[in-house]
Design an enzyme around this catalytic site. Structure first.
Site, PDB file in Angstrom:
ATOM      1  CB  SER A  69      -0.866  -0.024   1.258  1.00 11.18           C
ATOM      2  OG  SER A  69      -1.531   1.196   1.403  1.00 11.18           O
ATOM      3  CE1 TYR A  98      -3.974  -1.938   5.009  1.00  9.71           C
ATOM      4  CE2 TYR A  98      -3.483   0.246   4.164  1.00  9.71           C
ATOM      5  CZ  TYR A  98      -3.771  -1.082   3.944  1.00  9.71           C
ATOM      6  OH  TYR A  98      -3.843  -1.556   2.665  1.00  9.71           O
ATOM      7  CE  LYS A 141      -1.901  -4.471   3.399  1.00  7.56           C
ATOM      8  NZ  LYS A 141      -2.244  -5.636   2.611  1.00  7.56           N
TER       9      LYS A 141
HETATM   10  N1  UFG Z   1     -13.196  10.408   2.588  1.00  6.19           N
HETATM   11  C1  UFG Z   1     -14.214  11.304   2.842  1.00  6.19           C
HETATM   12  N2  UFG Z   1     -15.464  10.816   2.974  1.00  6.19           N
HETATM   13  C2  UFG Z   1     -15.771   9.496   2.893  1.00  6.19           C
HETATM   14  C3  UFG Z   1     -14.719   8.584   2.625  1.00  6.19           C
HETATM   15  C4  UFG Z   1     -13.441   9.080   2.493  1.00  6.19           C
HETATM   16  O1  UFG Z   1     -13.984  12.512   2.952  1.00  6.19           O
HETATM   17  O2  UFG Z   1     -16.930   9.109   3.045  1.00  6.19           O
HETATM   18  C5  UFG Z   1     -11.826  10.930   2.411  1.00  6.19           C
HETATM   19  C6  UFG Z   1     -10.804  10.291   3.331  1.00  6.19           C
HETATM   20  O3  UFG Z   1     -10.760  10.944   4.579  1.00  6.19           O
HETATM   21  C7  UFG Z   1      -9.544  10.433   2.504  1.00  6.19           C
HETATM   22  C8  UFG Z   1     -10.028  10.287   1.057  1.00  6.19           C
HETATM   23  O4  UFG Z   1     -11.424  10.577   1.092  1.00  6.19           O
HETATM   24  O5  UFG Z   1      -9.032  11.717   2.655  1.00  6.19           O
HETATM   25  C9  UFG Z   1      -9.848   8.891   0.497  1.00  6.19           C
HETATM   26  O6  UFG Z   1     -10.360   7.978   1.456  1.00  6.19           O
HETATM   27  P1  UFG Z   1     -10.570   6.418   1.170  1.00  6.19           P
HETATM   28  O7  UFG Z   1     -11.102   5.829   2.427  1.00  6.19           O
HETATM   29  O8  UFG Z   1     -11.349   6.229  -0.072  1.00  6.19           O
HETATM   30  O9  UFG Z   1      -9.115   5.899   0.874  1.00  6.19           O
HETATM   31  P2  UFG Z   1      -7.774   6.009   1.750  1.00  6.19           P
HETATM   32  O10 UFG Z   1      -6.894   6.973   1.023  1.00  6.19           O
HETATM   33  O11 UFG Z   1      -8.013   6.278   3.174  1.00  6.19           O
HETATM   34  O12 UFG Z   1      -7.247   4.533   1.726  1.00  6.19           O
HETATM   35  C10 UFG Z   1      -7.143   3.746   0.579  1.00  6.19           C
HETATM   36  C11 UFG Z   1      -7.212   2.289   1.003  1.00  6.19           C
HETATM   37  C12 UFG Z   1      -6.030   1.961   1.850  1.00  6.19           C
HETATM   38  C13 UFG Z   1      -4.757   2.382   1.174  1.00  6.19           C
HETATM   39  C14 UFG Z   1      -4.797   3.817   0.751  1.00  6.19           C
HETATM   40  C15 UFG Z   1      -3.559   4.171   0.007  1.00  6.19           C
HETATM   41  O13 UFG Z   1      -8.406   2.043   1.728  1.00  6.19           O
HETATM   42  O14 UFG Z   1      -6.027   0.569   2.048  1.00  6.19           O
HETATM   43  O15 UFG Z   1      -5.931   4.019  -0.058  1.00  6.19           O
HETATM   44  O16 UFG Z   1      -3.658   5.403  -0.574  1.00  6.19           O
HETATM   45  F1  UFG Z   1      -3.719   2.244   2.015  1.00  6.19           F
END
Ligand code: UFG
Length: 324
Positions: free
Chosen positions: A116, A140, A144
Site C-alpha cells: 500500500s 495499517y 504492510k
Molecule cells: N473520505 C471522505 N469521505 C468518505 C470517505 C473518504 O472525505 O466518506 C476521504 C478520506 O478521509 C480520505 C479520502 O477521502 O481523505 C480517500 O479515502 P478512502 O477511504 O477512499 O481511501 P484512503 O486513502 O483512506 O485509503 C485507501 C485504502 C487503503 C490504502 C490507501 C492508500 O483504503 O487501504 O488508499 O492510498 F492504504
C-alpha cells in the site's frame, strides 16, 4: 499455473480471480468471508478459512500443488487501524507470517503481495517513487511495511521470490458489471459519493477541509481495479526471470481532491451530490500521488484507465445495478 488467491472474495481479489481465470490459470480462493462476499466468487474454487488457522493452511497446501500465491487478505482501513491496532497486527502480520510459513513448508516460491501507499506515510516529494522513504503514519501502513520487510528477508534466506505492489487508491469496477466494490460499512470515498448520488437522503461526509492542499481536502491517486490486476499478472511473469523481493508503486500519477472527485461524479451521475463538512479522519495523509515509472519500465505495465471520468463511470455502472 495453479494459483492460490488469498482474499479472492474481496473487492480487489475477486477482480484478480476473474482476470487469472480468463488468462487460463487455475485458481483456488482462500477467504474467511469476513469482508469478502460468497457472491463475488464466480470463478475458481472457494475454500473458506482463516490465515490465523495454521492447521487449515497446512491442509490447504497438502491438498493442492500451488505454483504461486497472491495475497489480498488484510484488514485495510486506515481509521480502524488507528483505533484497533492489535487486530491489524494480528490479521495482517501474523496472518501473512502463517501463510509464508505454509508456503515455505510446501516449497512454493512465488508470492505477489498487496502492499500500500500507506507504507510511505507523509510524502516528502510531489510524486512517490520506490526510493521515497517508507515511514508509515498509521498501524495499517506499519503492518504492510512489516510484511515487505519479511519478504525481503525470506527472499534472501529461503529463496522465496516476491513482488509487493503498493497500491494507491483502488477504484472502479469490472466493465462487465459482474463484480464491484462493496464494503459494509463502506468507508471509501468513491462508493460513498455514488451512494449519496443514488439516495437523496444521503450526504457525503467530507473529512477535513483544512489540509495543506489547493482546496483543503485530501488528494489521492485513483487507479482502476483492472489496471491493478493487470500489474499482478505481469508481476507473476516477472518472477520467471527475476529472483528476489521487489516493490513497485501503482498509480496514475495524478492527484484528485475530494471535491474534484465529487464534481467528476456529478458529471458521471448527472445530478448534484450533497456533502457535509466533518472533522479530519485520523491517520489520513494530505496527499498521496504515485510515480509508477518503475512498474512501467520493469513490469511493462500499461494502465488503460487514465481518465478519472472513465474510472468513475465503471464504478457508477456497478453501483447503479445494486439497486435493482
Ligand atoms: N473520505 C471522505 N469521505 C468518505 C470517505 C473518504 O472525505 O466518506 C476521504 C478520506 O478521509 C480520505 C479520502 O477521502 O481523505 C480517500 O479515502 P478512502 O477511504 O477512499 O481511501 P484512503 O486513502 O483512506 O485509503 C485507501 C485504502 C487503503 C490504502 C490507501 C492508500 O483504503 O487501504 O488508499 O492510498 F492504504
Amino acid at each position: 499455473m495453479n494459483i492460490l488467491v488469498c482474499g479472492g472474495a474481496g473487492y480487489i481479489g475477486s477482480h484478480m480471480v476473474k482476470m487469472l481465470t480468463a488468462s487460463g490459470h487455475i485458481v483456488t480462493i482462500f477467504d474467511n468471508l469476513s469482508t469478502g462476499h460468497r457472491e463475488a466468487v464466480k470463478w475458481g474454487k472457494l475454500v473458506v478459512g482463516d490465515l490465523l488457522d495454521e492447521a487449515a493452511l497446512r491442509q490447504l497446501f497438502a491438498e493442492n500443488s500451488f505454483d504461486a500465491v497472491m495475497h489480498f487478505s488484510a484488514k485495510s482501513l486506515v481509521g480502524e487501524s488507528v483505533a484497533q491496532p492489535a487486530m491489524y497486527y494480528k490479521n495482517n502480520v501474523i496472518g501473512t507470517f502463517n501463510l509464508l510459513e505454509a508456503m515455505r513448508a510446501a516449497d512454493v516460491k512465488r508470492f505477489v503481495f498487496s502492499s500500500s501507499a500507506a507504507t510511505f506515510g507523509n510524502p516528502v516529494a510531489d510524486r512517490i517513487d520506490e526510493n521515497h522513504p517508507q515511514a508509515p503514519i498509521n498501524p495499517y501502513g506499519e503492518t504492510k511495511l512489516m510484511v515487505e520487510h519479511m519478504l525481503r528477508d525470506y527472499a534472501a534466506a529461503y529463496g522465496l521470490s516476491s513482488v509487493s505492489l503498493r497500491y494507491f487508491n483502488a477504484a472502479g469496477a469490472d466493465p462487465s458489471g459482474e463484480i464491484g466494490e462493496a464494503h459494509d460499512p463502506e468507508t471509501h470515498l468513491i462508493p460513498n459519493i455514488l451512494k449519496a448520488a443514488l439516495d437523496p437522503h444521503k450526504t457525503l461526509k467530507v473529512f477535513g477541509q483544512d489540509y495543506p492542499t489547493p482546496d483543503g481536502t485530501c488528494v489521492r491517486d485513483y487507479i482502476h481495479i483492472n489496471d491493478l490486476c493487470q500489474a499482478h499478472l505481469l508481476a507473476l511473469g516477472y518472477m520467471d526471470n527475476n529472483d528476489g523481493a521487489f516493490g513497485f508503486n501503482l498509480g496514475n500519477g495524478q492527484g484528485f481532491s475530494i471535491f474534484e472527485i465529487n464534481n467528476a461524479a456529478e458529471c458521471v451521475t448527472g445530478g448534484e451530490i450533497q456533502y457535509e463538512s466533518c472533522d479530519r479522519r485520523p491517520g489520513d495523509p494530505p496527499i498521496l500521488v504515485a510515480d509508477a515509472t518503475l512498474a512501467k519500465k520493469e513490469l511493462k505495465w500499461r494502465p488503460q484507465y487514465v481518465d478519472i471520468i472513465e474510472i468513475l463511470r465503471t464504478a457508477w455502472d456497478w453501483h447503479r445495478k445494486q439497486l435493482f
